[in-house]
Design a protein around this motif. Sequence first.
Motif, mmCIF file in Angstrom:
data_model
loop_
_atom_site.group_PDB
_atom_site.id
_atom_site.type_symbol
_atom_site.label_atom_id
_atom_site.label_comp_id
_atom_site.label_asym_id
_atom_site.label_seq_id
_atom_site.Cartn_x
_atom_site.Cartn_y
_atom_site.Cartn_z
ATOM 1 N N GLU A 31 0.845 -1.193 0.000
ATOM 2 C CA GLU A 31 0.000 0.000 0.000
ATOM 3 C C GLU A 31 0.875 1.237 0.000
ATOM 4 O OE1 GLU A 31 -3.210 0.148 2.797
ATOM 5 O OE2 GLU A 31 -3.520 -2.032 2.663
ATOM 6 N N THR A 32 0.539 2.164 -0.863
ATOM 7 C CA THR A 32 1.220 3.457 -0.889
ATOM 8 C C THR A 32 0.256 4.497 -0.336
ATOM 9 O OG1 THR A 32 0.465 4.061 -3.102
ATOM 10 C CG2 THR A 32 2.480 2.737 -2.960
ATOM 11 N N ALA A 33 0.674 5.737 -0.329
ATOM 12 C CA ALA A 33 -0.181 6.808 0.195
ATOM 13 C C ALA A 33 -1.474 6.952 -0.603
ATOM 14 C CB ALA A 33 0.576 8.128 0.192
ATOM 15 N N HIS A 34 -1.424 6.598 -1.899
ATOM 16 C CA HIS A 34 -2.575 6.840 -2.757
ATOM 17 C C HIS A 34 -3.186 5.593 -3.379
ATOM 18 C CE1 HIS A 34 -1.643 11.065 -2.371
ATOM 19 N NE2 HIS A 34 -0.393 10.799 -2.731
ATOM 20 N N SER A 35 -2.490 4.470 -3.312
ATOM 21 C CA SER A 35 -3.013 3.281 -3.990
ATOM 22 C C SER A 35 -2.274 2.027 -3.520
ATOM 23 C CB SER A 35 -2.864 3.429 -5.509
ATOM 24 O OG SER A 35 -1.493 3.459 -5.849
#
Length: 71
Positions: A31-35
């Motif tokens: 998981e990244t900050a946006h997706s």
Amino acid sequence: MDGDALAAYCEAVARYRDCQTRIKEDGLTVETAHSVAEHPSLKELRACLRVMRDFENDFGMRHRSRAKPGI
């Protein structure tokens, strides 16, 4: 067989195995900050595979490379 080349091959195998371990522990995605994105170790794993295959061809460790004249 060149000792330095063999050492580089062994290093690629070790890095490949490290990548496999990280991916097995973390999963294929992160998981990244946006997706959700592909695990960063997958890119390194693929690079290690390319290096390993190149050395295996050079060392005559793959069937196709042994079929070449002169090997």
